[in-house]
Design an enzyme around this catalytic site. Structure first.
Site, mmCIF file in Angstrom:
data_model
loop_
_atom_site.group_PDB
_atom_site.id
_atom_site.type_symbol
_atom_site.label_atom_id
_atom_site.label_comp_id
_atom_site.label_asym_id
_atom_site.label_seq_id
_atom_site.Cartn_x
_atom_site.Cartn_y
_atom_site.Cartn_z
ATOM 1 N N CYS A 1 -54.580 25.335 49.236
ATOM 2 C CA CYS A 1 -55.603 25.993 48.419
ATOM 3 C C CYS A 1 -56.969 25.929 49.102
ATOM 4 O O CYS A 1 -57.833 26.749 48.814
ATOM 5 C CB CYS A 1 -55.657 25.352 47.042
ATOM 6 S SG CYS A 1 -55.761 23.557 47.142
ATOM 7 N N LYS B 1 -43.483 19.120 34.619
ATOM 8 C CA LYS B 1 -42.578 20.131 35.188
ATOM 9 C C LYS B 1 -43.013 20.401 36.623
ATOM 10 O O LYS B 1 -44.094 20.932 36.857
ATOM 11 C CB LYS B 1 -42.656 21.445 34.389
ATOM 12 C CG LYS B 1 -41.543 22.394 34.790
ATOM 13 C CD LYS B 1 -41.895 23.856 34.674
ATOM 14 C CE LYS B 1 -42.604 24.424 35.853
ATOM 15 N NZ LYS B 1 -41.832 24.470 37.119
ATOM 16 N N GLU C 1 -56.373 23.370 38.474
ATOM 17 C CA GLU C 1 -56.650 23.379 39.917
ATOM 18 C C GLU C 1 -55.966 24.633 40.445
ATOM 19 O O GLU C 1 -54.738 24.668 40.541
ATOM 20 C CB GLU C 1 -56.056 22.120 40.575
ATOM 21 C CG GLU C 1 -56.694 20.825 40.128
ATOM 22 C CD GLU C 1 -58.084 20.616 40.691
ATOM 23 O OE1 GLU C 1 -58.475 21.337 41.628
ATOM 24 O OE2 GLU C 1 -58.793 19.737 40.175
ATOM 25 N N GLU D 1 -56.176 35.672 48.329
ATOM 26 C CA GLU D 1 -55.708 34.437 48.957
ATOM 27 C C GLU D 1 -54.498 34.792 49.845
ATOM 28 O O GLU D 1 -53.593 35.491 49.401
ATOM 29 C CB GLU D 1 -55.283 33.452 47.850
ATOM 30 C CG GLU D 1 -54.967 32.074 48.354
ATOM 31 C CD GLU D 1 -54.571 31.112 47.215
ATOM 32 O OE1 GLU D 1 -53.920 31.547 46.245
ATOM 33 O OE2 GLU D 1 -54.917 29.924 47.303
HETATM 34 P P1 NAP Z 1 -47.640 29.148 40.729
HETATM 35 O O1 NAP Z 1 -46.674 30.244 40.990
HETATM 36 O O2 NAP Z 1 -48.807 29.433 39.848
HETATM 37 O O3 NAP Z 1 -46.768 27.936 40.154
HETATM 38 C C1 NAP Z 1 -47.350 26.682 39.866
HETATM 39 C C2 NAP Z 1 -46.498 25.992 38.835
HETATM 40 O O4 NAP Z 1 -46.557 26.745 37.626
HETATM 41 C C3 NAP Z 1 -45.007 25.907 39.208
HETATM 42 O O5 NAP Z 1 -44.490 24.698 38.718
HETATM 43 C C4 NAP Z 1 -44.426 27.087 38.457
HETATM 44 O O6 NAP Z 1 -43.057 26.979 38.184
HETATM 45 C C5 NAP Z 1 -45.248 27.014 37.183
HETATM 46 N N1 NAP Z 1 -45.237 28.244 36.394
HETATM 47 C C6 NAP Z 1 -45.119 29.522 36.825
HETATM 48 N N2 NAP Z 1 -45.147 30.368 35.761
HETATM 49 C C7 NAP Z 1 -45.301 29.603 34.659
HETATM 50 C C8 NAP Z 1 -45.389 29.876 33.257
HETATM 51 N N3 NAP Z 1 -45.354 31.105 32.778
HETATM 52 N N4 NAP Z 1 -45.527 28.827 32.405
HETATM 53 C C9 NAP Z 1 -45.571 27.567 32.882
HETATM 54 N N5 NAP Z 1 -45.483 27.243 34.182
HETATM 55 C C10 NAP Z 1 -45.359 28.248 35.057
HETATM 56 O O7 NAP Z 1 -48.244 28.560 42.069
HETATM 57 P P2 NAP Z 1 -47.473 28.099 43.356
HETATM 58 O O8 NAP Z 1 -47.030 29.305 44.100
HETATM 59 O O9 NAP Z 1 -46.471 27.056 43.016
HETATM 60 O O10 NAP Z 1 -48.630 27.364 44.160
HETATM 61 C C11 NAP Z 1 -49.506 28.018 44.994
HETATM 62 C C12 NAP Z 1 -50.841 28.219 44.308
HETATM 63 O O11 NAP Z 1 -51.333 26.964 43.881
HETATM 64 C C13 NAP Z 1 -51.896 28.784 45.241
HETATM 65 O O12 NAP Z 1 -52.651 29.769 44.578
HETATM 66 C C14 NAP Z 1 -52.755 27.562 45.567
HETATM 67 O O13 NAP Z 1 -54.068 27.875 45.952
HETATM 68 C C15 NAP Z 1 -52.680 26.794 44.289
HETATM 69 N N6 NAP Z 1 -52.943 25.369 44.509
HETATM 70 C C16 NAP Z 1 -54.137 24.875 44.089
HETATM 71 C C17 NAP Z 1 -54.445 23.539 44.318
HETATM 72 C C18 NAP Z 1 -55.761 22.982 43.860
HETATM 73 O O14 NAP Z 1 -55.905 21.766 43.873
HETATM 74 N N7 NAP Z 1 -56.732 23.803 43.464
HETATM 75 C C19 NAP Z 1 -53.518 22.712 44.953
HETATM 76 C C20 NAP Z 1 -52.311 23.246 45.363
HETATM 77 C C21 NAP Z 1 -52.026 24.585 45.123
HETATM 78 P P3 NAP Z 1 -41.971 27.635 39.180
HETATM 79 O O15 NAP Z 1 -42.063 26.839 40.432
HETATM 80 O O16 NAP Z 1 -40.682 27.469 38.494
HETATM 81 O O17 NAP Z 1 -42.360 29.058 39.378
#
Ligand code: NAP
Length: 474
Positions: free
Chosen positions: A277, A167, A243, A378
């Protein structure tokens, strides 16, 4: 479209995809639901029986092919990424290369899934340990690196012999579809990779997390959502790798060249408009060189140009949505109220047509202290918060004072200081006079609340393998 069991399928409904640089609709994506997810898991389960039996050499060839196709389509993929996610074209090209590199790296690693012959305690006994694929993998990816975050999971999973249901993020389904077209065109058999774009993350997530046929969940996203996913996965004893978010310290010691360090910060902090990140979130500078450092940083930041990433010379793209702009602005306001000074920026950008998009000015704050939200949360935006320090021991303690533990950066010309900082900082990735400590061949991942497990490198494939011990009596 959904990609299930080797077919591109329509869904019951669709959702719009927007260009964050101007708010225009650039396409639509199928809005996958629970039953689509069940079908995809079923297809992945069926395909697992044959995919896992291929030789490593056979799986490797598919990944090589996918790498070659991705490289042929590099320019088109990069342009789409700029349209859908907003990063400048040059950065998008770099990301496509980084994404393709995982296909190439794991095409090789597939052939290195070694077992062990272990000395047994009895004379008549032999121990052999082999490593086998875990099964169907449920993968969830974010929008900020919409291609490489997919291949960083799919390539090792496929190399290990697993099948995948993925997804992608709601903001960037079009990039995900193009990645899956690459995989499909590489001839990867039906059911091995399945894609469910959706605007209902919780619904798709729940099915992946509760379906008994999914054996492992791999997630990249925020720590907040990651905690929920980890909790749900634990209830069903599913393997999990995470991650998550980061809050990187960037330490500039007294002996460092302040001009060189400021150049480093200006490049890594504003990469992807701070939406990374591993983006520095607290910049600790020794007070004796803070002035030169800050002046140099400001000179460089003044030259950054915000705009549509397809335009020549643009280095700052839009933020992802209104909520992101608001979060950044609230952190800046909070810092100012608590005594920080604004050196540059600190406002939404509206001139020259930028009002149609989601732009925030590259911002430099000085006098930041630990009472401020930006010191703990963050930011995920283009704000460089400067904190001065006087003692080395104090700065390591301050840098480690966070529940995040993904990346950290150190600038020093002193070898002992470089080594001791490397050892003492509680972060999974440390750049020493280096702002880009990442590559497909290197392990990427966080300590503390920044994650579990590693992606990339030799370790990345371990996340998709079970160890099985055989005891033989002869
Ligand atoms: P997010 O809001 O946590 O969303 C990540 C993914 O999870 C999206 O596909 C989102 O879908 C999905 N999701 C949200 N709620 C969910 C649920 N209840 N059940 C299943 N899936 C769910 O994060 P983001 O805003 O996309 O990304 C930014 C974050 O990612 C930052 O905190 C960043 O630091 C972190 N990040 C970490 C790394 C690493 O390698 N450590 C790399 C890149 C990003 P939707 O899009 O439909 O909401």
């Amino acid at each position: 479209m959904l990609y299930i069991d080797g077919q591109w399928r329509k869904s019951e409904s669709e959702f719009n995809v927007y260009n964050p640089a101007n708010g225009e609709v650039i396409g639509t994506a199928a809005d996958g639901n629970k039953s689509d997810t069940k079908n995809a898991i079923e297809a992945a389960k069926t395909a697992f029986a044959s995919w896992s039996k291929l030789t490593a050499y056979e799986r490797s060839r598919y990944l090589y092919k996918a790498y070659e196709i991705m490289m042929e389509r590099k320019e088109d993929l990069a342009r789409l990424m700029t349209l859908e996610q907003g990063k400048p074209l040059k950065a998008a090209r770099n990301e496509v290369q980084y994404g393709a590199d995982f296909l190439l790296w794991y095409a090789e690693e597939a052939k290195r899934i070694y077992g062990e012959v272990i000395p047994a305690p009895r004379k008549d006994q032999r121990f052999i340990a082999i490593r086998q694929p875990v099964g169907v993998v449920g993968a969830i990816t974010p929008w900020n690196y919409p291609i490489s975050m997919i291949t960083r999971k799919v390539a090792p999973a496929l190399a290990a012999g697993c099948t995948v249901v993925l997804k992608p993020a709601e903001q960037t389904p079009l990039c995900a579809i193009e990645v899956f077209k690459v995989l499909a065109d590489a001839g990867i058999p039906k059911g091995v990779v399945n894609l469910i774009p959706s605007s209902q993350p919780a619904v798709i997530g729940e099915e992946l997390l509760t379906n008994q046929d999914v054996k492992k969940i791999t997630f990249t996203g925020s720590t907040e959502v990651g905690k929920y996913i980890a909790e749900m996965a634990a209830r069903n004893v599913k393997r999990v790798s995470m991650e998550l978010g980061g809050h990187a310290p960037f330490i500039v010691f007294e002996d460092a060249d302040p001009v060189h360090a400021a150049k480093g910060v200006s490049l890594v902090k504003f990469l992807n408009t701070g939406q990374a990140c591993i983006s520095p979130n607290r910049i600790f500078v020794h007070s004796s060189i803070a002035e030169t450092f800050t002046e140099t940083l400001m000179d460089r930041v003044r030259k950054l140009k915000a705009g549509n990433g397809l335009e020549e010379g643009v280095s700052i793209g839009p933020l992802v949505d209104e909520a992101a702009i608001e979060k950044v602005h609230l952190q800046v306001q909070d810092a100012l109220e608590k005594g920080a000074s604004i050196k540059l920026g600190g406002e939404r950008l509206n001139d020259n047509g930028l009002d149609k998009g989601l732009f925030y000015s590259p911002t430099v704050l000085s006098g930041v202290t630990k009472e401020m939200r930006i010191y703990r949360e963050e930011t995920f935006g283009p704000v460089a918060p400067i904190i001065t320090f006087d003692h080395d021991e104090e700065v390591i303690e301050m840098a480690n004072d966070t529940h995040y533990g993904l990346a950290a950066y150190v600038y020093t010309q002193n070898l002992s200081k470089a080594l001791s900082s490397f050892e003492q900082l509680n972060f999974g990735i440390i750049g020493i006079n280096d702002i880009n400590p990442t590559a497909a061949a290197a392990p990427f991942g966080g300590m503390k609340e920044s994650g579990l497990g590693r992606e990339g490198g030799r370790e990345g494939i371990d996340e998709y393998l079970e160890t099985k011990l055989g005891g033989f009596s002869i």
